[in-house]
Design an enzyme around this catalytic site. Structure first.
Site, PDB file in Angstrom:
ATOM      1  N   GLN A   1     -10.840 -31.343  26.977  1.00  7.55           N
ATOM      2  CA  GLN A   1      -9.914 -32.321  26.405  1.00  7.55           C
ATOM      3  C   GLN A   1      -8.678 -31.636  25.811  1.00  7.55           C
ATOM      4  OE1 GLN A   1     -13.726 -34.814  24.734  1.00  7.55           O
ATOM      5  NE2 GLN A   1     -11.792 -35.310  23.728  1.00  7.55           N
TER       6      GLN A   1
ATOM      7  N   ARG B   1     -16.089 -40.225  19.621  1.00  8.85           N
ATOM      8  CA  ARG B   1     -15.167 -41.306  19.238  1.00  8.85           C
ATOM      9  C   ARG B   1     -15.138 -41.509  17.730  1.00  8.85           C
ATOM     10  NH1 ARG B   1     -14.957 -46.148  23.712  1.00  8.85           N
ATOM     11  NH2 ARG B   1     -12.760 -45.866  24.039  1.00  8.85           N
ATOM     12  N   CYS B   2     -14.685 -40.482  17.049  1.00 10.07           N
ATOM     13  CA  CYS B   2     -14.939 -40.402  15.623  1.00 10.07           C
ATOM     14  C   CYS B   2     -13.704 -40.201  14.768  1.00 10.07           C
ATOM     15  CB  CYS B   2     -15.820 -39.203  15.402  1.00 10.07           C
ATOM     16  SG  CYS B   2     -15.021 -37.728  16.044  1.00 10.07           S
TER      17      CYS B   2
ATOM     18  N   GLU C   1     -10.394 -44.977  19.520  1.00 13.25           N
ATOM     19  CA  GLU C   1     -11.687 -44.820  18.845  1.00 13.25           C
ATOM     20  C   GLU C   1     -12.040 -46.005  17.960  1.00 13.25           C
ATOM     21  OE1 GLU C   1     -11.874 -40.042  18.258  1.00 13.25           O
ATOM     22  OE2 GLU C   1     -10.594 -41.148  16.915  1.00 13.25           O
TER      23      GLU C   1
HETATM   24  N1  MCN Z   1      -2.691 -47.477  24.234  1.00 14.71           N
HETATM   25  C1  MCN Z   1      -1.793 -48.506  24.373  1.00 14.71           C
HETATM   26  N2  MCN Z   1      -1.180 -49.029  23.254  1.00 14.71           N
HETATM   27  C2  MCN Z   1      -1.479 -48.557  22.014  1.00 14.71           C
HETATM   28  C3  MCN Z   1      -2.431 -47.520  21.860  1.00 14.71           C
HETATM   29  C4  MCN Z   1      -3.005 -46.988  23.012  1.00 14.71           C
HETATM   30  O1  MCN Z   1      -1.547 -48.957  25.494  1.00 14.71           O
HETATM   31  N3  MCN Z   1      -0.892 -49.066  20.933  1.00 14.71           N
HETATM   32  C5  MCN Z   1      -3.299 -46.850  25.416  1.00 14.71           C
HETATM   33  C6  MCN Z   1      -2.844 -45.395  25.539  1.00 14.71           C
HETATM   34  O2  MCN Z   1      -1.597 -45.224  26.051  1.00 14.71           O
HETATM   35  C7  MCN Z   1      -3.968 -44.775  26.317  1.00 14.71           C
HETATM   36  C8  MCN Z   1      -5.186 -45.502  25.745  1.00 14.71           C
HETATM   37  O3  MCN Z   1      -4.699 -46.753  25.257  1.00 14.71           O
HETATM   38  O4  MCN Z   1      -3.816 -45.022  27.683  1.00 14.71           O
HETATM   39  C9  MCN Z   1      -5.837 -44.709  24.580  1.00 14.71           C
HETATM   40  O5  MCN Z   1      -4.826 -44.241  23.766  1.00 14.71           O
HETATM   41  P1  MCN Z   1      -4.963 -43.489  22.361  1.00 14.71           P
HETATM   42  O6  MCN Z   1      -5.428 -44.436  21.331  1.00 14.71           O
HETATM   43  O7  MCN Z   1      -3.708 -42.762  22.145  1.00 14.71           O
HETATM   44  O8  MCN Z   1      -6.159 -42.447  22.553  1.00 14.71           O
HETATM   45  P2  MCN Z   1      -6.149 -41.111  23.431  1.00 14.71           P
HETATM   46  O9  MCN Z   1      -5.473 -41.354  24.700  1.00 14.71           O
HETATM   47  O10 MCN Z   1      -5.738 -39.975  22.595  1.00 14.71           O
HETATM   48  O11 MCN Z   1      -7.684 -41.002  23.775  1.00 14.71           O
HETATM   49  C10 MCN Z   1      -8.607 -40.438  22.869  1.00 14.71           C
HETATM   50  C11 MCN Z   1      -9.667 -41.424  22.479  1.00 14.71           C
HETATM   51  C12 MCN Z   1     -10.825 -40.668  21.958  1.00 14.71           C
HETATM   52  S1  MCN Z   1     -10.553 -39.606  20.660  1.00 14.71           S
HETATM   53  C13 MCN Z   1     -12.057 -40.753  22.552  1.00 14.71           C
HETATM   54  S2  MCN Z   1     -13.318 -39.894  21.819  1.00 14.71           S
HETATM   55  C14 MCN Z   1     -12.250 -41.555  23.725  1.00 14.71           C
HETATM   56  C15 MCN Z   1     -11.242 -42.629  23.892  1.00 14.71           C
HETATM   57  O12 MCN Z   1     -10.025 -42.219  23.626  1.00 14.71           O
HETATM   58  N4  MCN Z   1     -12.778 -41.032  24.837  1.00 14.71           N
HETATM   59  C16 MCN Z   1     -12.698 -41.762  26.012  1.00 14.71           C
HETATM   60  N5  MCN Z   1     -11.388 -43.457  24.930  1.00 14.71           N
HETATM   61  C17 MCN Z   1     -12.022 -43.015  26.061  1.00 14.71           C
HETATM   62  N6  MCN Z   1     -11.966 -43.738  27.200  1.00 14.71           N
HETATM   63  C18 MCN Z   1     -12.518 -43.228  28.317  1.00 14.71           C
HETATM   64  N7  MCN Z   1     -12.473 -43.962  29.457  1.00 14.71           N
HETATM   65  N8  MCN Z   1     -13.122 -42.011  28.349  1.00 14.71           N
HETATM   66  C19 MCN Z   1     -13.225 -41.267  27.230  1.00 14.71           C
HETATM   67  O13 MCN Z   1     -13.796 -40.079  27.265  1.00 14.71           O
HETATM   68 CU1  CUM Z   2     -14.049 -37.266  17.710  1.00 15.62          CU
HETATM   69  S1  CUM Z   2     -14.381 -37.878  19.611  1.00 15.62           S
HETATM   70 MO1  CUM Z   2     -12.494 -38.119  20.272  1.00 15.62          MO
HETATM   71  O1  CUM Z   2     -11.737 -37.576  18.886  1.00 15.62           O
HETATM   72  O2  CUM Z   2     -12.308 -36.939  21.376  1.00 15.62           O
END
Ligand code: MCN
Ligand code: CUM
Length: 781
Positions: A219, A365-366, A735
Site C-alpha cells: 500500500q 480500516r482503522c 474507513e
Molecule cells: N472518494 C470520493 N469522494 C470523497 C472521498 C473519497 O469519491 N469525498 C473516493 C476516492 O477518490 C477513492 C475512494 O473514494 O476512490 C476512497 O477514498 P479515500 O477515502 O481517500 O481512501 P483511500 O483511497 O486512501 O483508501 C484507503 C482506505 C483504507 S485506509 C482502507 S483500510 C481500505 C479502504 O480505503 N481498504 C480498501 N477501502 C478499500 N476498498 C477496497 N476495495 N479495498 C481495500 O483494500
Molecule cells: Cu488502518 S487500515 Mo487502512 O489505514 O490501510
C-alpha cells in the site's frame, strides 16, 4: 460543477479499472512471471514461545528441485536477521534465538516450484525448547512474567510504552464535580483484514546491473523502497518497487513482512528472480492483525452534559511492536475518543505490552486506532443514556459539538475542520422512522419480543499529515501528483498513493476533469511504480483523497494557470481578459473567441509565447494544513431470538458526511464494504489463542467472514459539509463505515436487552454470548 461531458465531481461514472478486473485481466502479484524465476516458501514456528536449539537443513537441501534453504543464521551473516518495524522496534526476519509467536518465520526454502519448496519445509529439522507462552497483556505485565524480548538490551519487562494525552488535572476535577459517572470495561478483539489476495512478492535482483526490482503487494511502495535502502544498504536508485493490481489491502499491506526481505536476499544471493506468495493460513497467523485492545472508559456527566472523559487502555502488541502508525503517537490517533461531543476535559492513558502473538497491529480500516476510540465513545454514550434514562438520540444531540463551534479544538489536541452532527443524526432518524420505531419496540416488548435500536454518531480523523506532526518511520506524511498533458490534450496523472481497490483510476481522473475540463476518459492514472511516480507515503488512513486528491487539484490548477498564459498568446488578448469555463478560455464579452484546453495543450508544444517553457506538465507535493474529520450517524434495528440468542439486523440506515463526493457511487461502495466489515467484526470475526498460544482462527472455517447470506442490506443517506481547507472540499471516506458501525450494531443488541439491566455485550456478539445474557437477565425462553 463541471458539465456532464467531462464527468468531474459528483458523477457516478463506472470504475475504469473494472473493465480489466471483471474480465480477469488484472495483473496481480501471482500473475508476475519472470524467466528463470524460483519459488520460495516459509517455514513457520509451531510454538508460540520456544528457544531454538538447532536447525538442520540437510534433508531439505537434498530434495531434488530445492535450490537453497535460508535460515536465520544465514540472514545474520548478512546482517539481515532483524529488521526495523514501522514503530521503531526491531522484528526478527528469520528467528535465530527464540520463536516468539506461533507462525513466526524460522526458515525459507527456495526451489524450482512452489510445490517442491512446500514439501521441503517438512524436511527441515528444528529442535525447539518450549517456553511458557503469554497470550494476554495482563499476563505479560505481571511482575514475574517471563521476558519475551530478551534480545533487546535494557528491556527488563514486557512493557513497551506508556502514553497519554489530554489534561489529567482538569479531567479529575470534572469527575470530582460530576453528578454522575458512567463506566465501561470492554475489549475490542483481535481481528484480521483478510484481503482476497494474500501478501507476496517477486524479487528480481539483476546480478549484472545490481538493480533490484521488487514486485510486491504494498500500500506504500515509496516508503517501502526507502526503508529497504536503509535496511539492506542498497543504493536507493537501484531499488524499484512495483505494486501492480492489488486484490484488497485494508491495512494488511502497509507493513514490511519477513517474506519480502528473505525473497529479496535470496534473489541477491542466487542471482535469479524469487517469488513468494503467502498462503491463507500464513496470512492469518502472521501478518498485520488489528485491534486486540482492552479499554476502560469513564464519562463524567453533570446536568445531562458530558463534562469529562477518561480512558485507560492496554494494547496487546504481539511479539514485536510493529504498528503502522505515525511515530510520535504510540497509541495511534486514539485521542479522537472525544468523538462528536463537546467534552471540555479529557485524559487518555494507554500502555502497550509484548505478548507471544503475531505483531503488526492497528491495520484493518482503522485510521490508527480511531476504530477502537469510536467504538468506546459510542458505547459509553449509550450506557450513559441508559443510566440516565434519557433517549440516546437526544442525549447525543445535547452533547454534540455545534456547527458554529468549528473549527473545534478538542480536549485532546485535535482541531476538527467542519461538521454538522445533528443534521446527519436527524436525517438517519427520519429515514429510520425513529419515533414510530420506539413505539413499536415498546409494543413488541409487551408481546414478549425483543427489538433493539442502536445508534452511533462517529467522528473520524483521516488524511495524515501534515508532515510536521505526522510521519511514518521519520518520513513526513505529504503526498504527490504529477500531471502530464500531452499535445493532443490527453493526460497522464501519476500519484504517490496506491489503490488496492478504491477506484483511484476513476476518481483522480475526475478531479483533473473538474479542474482542467479534460474528459475523464482521456486521463490515465498511474500508481505503484517507484521509478515512474513521484514520491508519496501511500494509501491508508483514508488519506488518498485528503492528500493526493488535494495535490491533484493543485497541480491541475497550476497547469490551468499556464494554459491561461498560452491562451492569451493564442487569442492575442490579455490574460486578465480571459474567462475560464468548461475546459476553455474565452475572451470576456466575446465567447466565440475561445481556445479549448486541447488546443492550448497542442500549442504548449507547438506555438508558445516567448519566454514560456514548453510543455504542459508539472508535479505538486501537498502537505495538508490539517486532517479531515468525516462523520455520520449509523442506526441499526435488530430483533433478538429469545430461544437461541441469535440476532438479526432488520434495518441499517447509514448517513455519511465526507464533504464533497467526487464519485458518489464509489463512495457508496466504500461505505457498503465498510458496513459489512463492521457487521462482521461486531457479529463474527475473532482471532483468538489458547493458553499455549495456538492461534484459533487460522483459516476461514474458524475465522468467519460474512457472505452475502449473513450481510444485512443497507439504506444510505448523505449530508455534505465540505472541508474548508481541502481544495475541493473533500474528506476521506475509505474507513468511516468500518470505524463507525460496530458500535451501532452492538448498541442495538444491548438495547434489546437493556430493560432487563443488560449494559454490555462483548464483540463478537455471537448468539452464544447473547444466549448467556438472556439467561442471566431472565429473558431466555
Ligand atoms: N472518494 C470520493 N469522494 C470523497 C472521498 C473519497 O469519491 N469525498 C473516493 C476516492 O477518490 C477513492 C475512494 O473514494 O476512490 C476512497 O477514498 P479515500 O477515502 O481517500 O481512501 P483511500 O483511497 O486512501 O483508501 C484507503 C482506505 C483504507 S485506509 C482502507 S483500510 C481500505 C479502504 O480505503 N481498504 C480498501 N477501502 C478499500 N476498498 C477496497 N476495495 N479495498 C481495500 O483494500
Ligand atoms: Cu488502518 S487500515 Mo487502512 O489505514 O490501510
Amino acid at each position: 460543477m463541471a458539465t456532464t461531458e467531462v464527468r468531474g465531481l459528483g458523477h457516478s461514472v463506472k470504475r475504469k479499472e473494472d473493465e480489466r478486473f471483471i474480465r480477469g485481466k488484472g495483473n496481480y502479484i501471482d500473475d508476475v512471471t519472470l524467466p528463470g524465476m524460483l519459488h520460495m516458501e516459509l517455514l513457520r514456528s509451531p510454538f508460540a514461545h520456544a528457544r531454538i536449539v538447532s536447525v538442520d537443513t540437510s534433508r531439505a537441501e537434498a530434495l531434488p528441485g530445492v535450490v537453497a534453504v535460508v535460515t536465520g543464521e544465514l540472514m545474520a551473516q548478512h546482517n539481515l536477521a532483524w529488521m526495523p518495524t514501522l514503530s521503531g522496534d526491531t522484528q526478527a526476519v528469520l528467528a535465530t534465538d527464540k520463536v516468539r509467536f506461533q507462525g513466526q518465520e524460522v526458515a525459507a526454502v527456495v526451489a524450482e516450484s512452489a510445490y517442491v519448496a512446500k514439501d521441503a519445509l517438512e524436511l527441515i529439522d528444528v529442535e525447539y525448547e518450549p517456553l511458557p507462552a503469554l497470550t494476554t497483556p495482563q499476563q505479560a505485565l505481571e511482575d514475574d512474567a517471563p521476558l519475551i524480548r530478551d534480545d533487546k538490551e535494557g528491556q527488563a519487562s514486557n512493557l513497551i510504552y506508556d502514553w497519554e494525552a489530554g489534561d489529567k488535572e482538569a479531567t479529575d476535577r470534572a469527575f470530582a464535580e460530576a453528578d454522575r459517572v458512567v463506566e465501561l470495561d470492554t475489549f475490542y478483539p483481535r481481528c484480521h483484514p483478510s484481503p482476497l489476495e494474500c501478501c507476496g512478492c517477486v524479487a528480481d535482483v539483476n546480478p549484472a546491473t545490481g538493480k533490484a526490482t521488487i514486485y510486491m503487494t504494498s500500500q506504500a511502495p515509496h516508503a517501502i523502497r526507502t526503508l529497504f535502502a536503509l535496511v539492506a544498504g542498497l543504493p536507493e536508485q537501484n531499488i524499484r518497487v512495483i505494486s501492480p493490481d492489488i486484490g484488497g489491502g485494508f491495512g494488511n499491506k502497509v507493513p514490511i513482512y519477513p517474506g519480502y526481505v528473505v525473497a529479496t536476499a535470496a534473489s541477491l544471493l542466487l542471482g535469479k528472480p524469487v517469488k513468494w506468495i503467502e498462503d491463507r493460513t500464513g496470512n492469518l497467523i502472521s501478518t498485520g492483525f488489528a485491534r486486540d485492545y482492552h479499554m476502560h472508559g469513564e464519562l463524567a456527566v453533570k446536568d445531562g452534559k458530558i463534562t469529562g472523559l477518561r480512558t485507560s487502555l492496554v494494547a496487546d502488541e504481539g511479539a514485536f511492536f510493529a504498528d503502522a502508525q505515525p511515530s510520535k503517537f504510540k497509541i495511534g490517533l486514539f485521542h479522537i475518543v472525544t468523538g462528536s461531543y463537546d467534552i471540555p476535559a479529557a485524559h487518555v492513558f494507554g500502555r502497550g505490552a509484548y505478548t507471544n502473538k503475531a505483531p503488526g497491529g492497528v491495520a484493518y480500516r482503522c485510521s490508527f486506532r480511531v476504530t477502537e476510540a469510536s467504538y468506546l465513545i459510542e458505547r459509553l454514550v449509550d450506557v450513559a443514556a441508559l443510566e440516565l434514562g434519557v433517549d440516546p438520540a437526544e442525549f447525543r444531540v445535547q452533547n454534540f459539538i455545534k456547527p458554529d463551534q468549528f473549527p473545534y479544538q478538542s480536549a485532546t489536541g485535535f482541531v476538527y475542520d467542519s461538521g454538522d452532527y445533528e443534521k446527519a443524526l436527524r436525517l438517519a432518524l427520519e429515514k429510520l422512522g425513529y419515533d414510530e420505531l420506539r413505539k413499536e419496540q415498546a409494543e413488541a416488548r409487551e408481546q414478549g419480543r425483543l427489538i433493539g435500536i442502536g445508534l452511533a454518531s462517529f467522528t473520524e480523523v483521516v488524511g495524515a499529515g501534515h508532515g510536521k506532526q505526522y510521519d511514518i518511520a521519520g518520513l513526513r506524511m505529504f503526498d504527490s501528483a504529477e500531471l502530464r498533458v500531452h499535445p493532443t490534450g490527453k493526460a497522464i496523472l501519476k500519484l504517490g498513493v496506491k489503490s488496492q481497490g478504491q477506484g483511484h483510476e476513476t476518481t483522480f481522473a475526475q478531479i483533473v476533469a473538474e479542474e482542467l475540463g479534460i474528459p475523464y476518459e482521456d486521463i490515465e492514472v498511474q500508481e505503484g511504480d517507484t521509478d515512474n511516480t513521484p514520491y508519496g507515503l501511500g494509501t491508508y488512513a483514508s488519506r488518498s483523497t485528503p492528500v493526493a486528491g488535494a495535490a491533484t487539484a493543485v497541480i491541475s490548477r497550476k497547469l490551468r494557470d499556464k494554459a491561461r498564459t498560452i491562451a492569451a498568446h493564442l487569442l492575442e488578448a490579455s490574460e486578465d481578459d480571459l474567462e475560464w469555463d468548461r475546459g476553455r478560455f474565452s475572451v470576456k464579452g466575446a465567447p466565440d473567441r475561445a481556445k479549448t484546453i486541447q488546443e492550448i495543450a497542442f500549442a504548449a508544444y507547438t506555438d508558445l509565447p516567448d519566454g514560456v517553457e514548453a510543455g504542459l506538465e508539472g508535479v505538486h507535493y501537498y502537505d495538508p494544513p490539517n486532517m479531515t474529520f468525516p462523520f455520520g450517524t449509523y442506526a441499526v434495528v435488530v430483533e433478538v431470538d429469545r430461544g437461541t440468542g441469535a440476532w438479526k439486523v432488520e434495518r441499517m440506515v447509514a448517513v455519511d458526511d465526507c464533504g464533497v463526493r467526487i464519485n458518489p457511487m464509489i463512495v457508496e461502495g466504500q461505505i457498503m464494504g465498510g458496513l459489512t466489515e463492521g457487521f462482521a467484526i461486531a457479529a463474527m470475526e475473532l482471532i483468538t489463542f489458547d493458553e499455549d498460544g495456538n492461534c484459533i482462527g487460522s483459516n476461514f472455517t474458524d475465522y468467519l467472514l460474512p457472505t452475502s447470506w449473513e450481510t444485512p442490506s443497507f439504506e444510505l443517506g448523505e449530508t455534505v459539509t465540505p472541508s474548508p481547507h481541502h481544495p475541493i472540499g473533500a474528506k476521506g471516506v475509505g474507513e468511516s463505515a468500518t470505524v463507525g458501525s460496530p458500535a451501532a450494531y452492538v448498541n442495538a443488541v444491548v438495547d434489546a436487552l437493556a430493560h432487563a439491566g443488560v449494559r454490555n455485550l462483548e464483540m463478537p456478539v455471537t448468539s452464544a454470548r447473547v444466549w448467556e445474557a438472556l439467561q442471566e437477565a431472565g429473558l431466555a425462553e
